[in-house]
Structure formats: structure tokens, C-alpha cells
Motif scaffolding. Structure first.
Motif, PDB file in Angstrom:
ATOM      1  N   GLN A   1     -23.907 -21.090  29.168  1.00  0.00           N
ATOM      2  CA  GLN A   1     -23.321 -22.406  29.474  1.00  0.00           C
ATOM      3  C   GLN A   1     -21.898 -22.489  28.922  1.00  0.00           C
TER       4      GLN A   1
ATOM      5  N   GLN B   1     -27.447 -20.964  25.988  1.00  0.00           N
ATOM      6  CA  GLN B   1     -26.330 -21.751  25.475  1.00  0.00           C
ATOM      7  C   GLN B   1     -25.018 -20.973  25.616  1.00  0.00           C
TER       8      GLN B   1
ATOM      9  N   LEU C   1     -25.990 -19.125  18.982  1.00  0.00           N
ATOM     10  CA  LEU C   1     -26.351 -19.705  20.267  1.00  0.00           C
ATOM     11  C   LEU C   1     -27.465 -18.891  20.903  1.00  0.00           C
ATOM     12  N   SER C   2     -28.302 -19.581  21.639  1.00  0.00           N
ATOM     13  CA  SER C   2     -29.270 -18.858  22.458  1.00  0.00           C
ATOM     14  C   SER C   2     -28.504 -18.231  23.621  1.00  0.00           C
TER      15      SER C   2
END
Length: 83
Positions: free
Chosen positions: A62, A59, A55-56
Motif C-alpha cells: 500500500q 502495508q 510493516l506487513s
């Protein structure tokens, strides 16, 4: 010395011809050598892609936010989030 396993495949004529051409272009003597090359060089990446999640930072943030705003976040997950 390990015992070799046997795999039997059935493919249409067009696919076989394509494989035979690729075998020649890559310099392999047999379709078996070509198939072994494909498996050894592509299977590890395929397995990695299906067993790892990347994931970034955005992300991940989130994901953390979604976990914290849900009404039924398990205690175990909450403890992991507090690290």
C-alpha cells in the motif's frame, strides 16, 4: 570506573508506595536498584519501538502504491522504489 550520575525525582506518596512494594517483591534492596532495573530492561524496547517501523507485506505494498500514484514523488524516492 565510571562516575555515577544523580537523578532527583518527585512522586506522589501512592506512586512511591507502589514502587517500594515492587522493589520488595522483586528482591531489590533499594528503590535505586529497582529504578535501574526498570530503565535497563524497558528503555531499550521503548527506544526500538520509536526508531523502527515494521510493516506487513500488504502495508508495504500500500505504501509503494501510494508513493507511485502521488503527483509529486521525488526522483530520489522513485529510484529507491525501482530496486
Amino acid at each position: 570506573m565510571t562516575k555515577n550520575e544523580f537523578i532527583e525525582i518527585h512522586i506522589d506518596a501512592e506512586t512511591k508506595q507502589l514502587a517500594e512494594q515492587a522493589t520488595i517483591v522483586l528482591g531489590y534492596a533499594t528503590l535505586t536498584e529497582f529504578f535501574i532495573y526498570l530503565i535497563q530492561n524497558h528503555a531499550p524496547q521503548i527506544l526500538h519501538e520509536h526508531t523502527h517501523i515494521q510493516l506487513s507485506h500488504a502495508q508495504f505494498e500500500q505504501f509503494i502504491k501510494a508513493c507511485r500514484t502521488q503527483y509529486t514523488v521525488p526522483d530520489r524516492l522513485n529510484r529507491l522504489l525501482s530496486f
